[in-house]
Design an enzyme around this catalytic site. Sequence first.
Site, PDB file in Angstrom:
ATOM      1  N   GLU A   9       3.172 -60.556 -25.525  1.00 50.28           N
ATOM      2  CA  GLU A   9       2.064 -59.750 -25.042  1.00 50.28           C
ATOM      3  C   GLU A   9       0.885 -60.634 -24.656  1.00 50.28           C
ATOM      4  OE1 GLU A   9       5.009 -57.538 -27.081  1.00 50.28           O
ATOM      5  OE2 GLU A   9       3.828 -59.187 -27.903  1.00 50.28           O
ATOM      6  N   HIS A  69     -15.222 -68.977 -31.054  1.00 53.51           N
ATOM      7  CA  HIS A  69     -15.023 -70.198 -30.264  1.00 53.51           C
ATOM      8  C   HIS A  69     -14.385 -69.970 -28.899  1.00 53.51           C
ATOM      9  CE1 HIS A  69     -15.152 -73.136 -33.918  1.00 53.51           C
ATOM     10  NE2 HIS A  69     -16.233 -72.391 -33.814  1.00 53.51           N
TER      11      HIS A  69
END
Length: 142
Positions: A71, A98
């Site tokens: 996915e 991040h």
Amino acid sequence: MKIAIGTDHAGFEYKEKIKAFLTAQGHEVKDFGTFSDAACDYPDFVFPAANAVASGDYDRGIVLGGSGNGEAIAANKIKGIRCTVCWNPLSAEMARRHNDSNVLSLGQRMIEESDVTGIVQTWLDTPFEGGRHQQRIVKLEA
């Protein structure tokens, strides 16, 4: 927040749980399917969910499957998507902090049911740090 969600049969159970969790919090959720646990192909549901985020129609997306890996690969084919596979709250926090992840990929066969909403909540609540991480996002977008 407007959230697009999509899965194949292997993530159907968690998709339903996450959808109810998000709706109860007041988020607007668009379900791109699948709508049962009958065998199907994840790209048929992941591509529309990821495209909805890439187009700006939805703020974030969540995609699911057995492991979450396929996915994530599918979602990341779409320009502007930064889809990360997360398996615990810390991985979800770092994906946002991040990497400015805009699509979360979860593997129903990899995560305990009792942990899934905590992962989603952490991912939703964590802001992008920017700073030194922004230059990396710019490189990804180029």
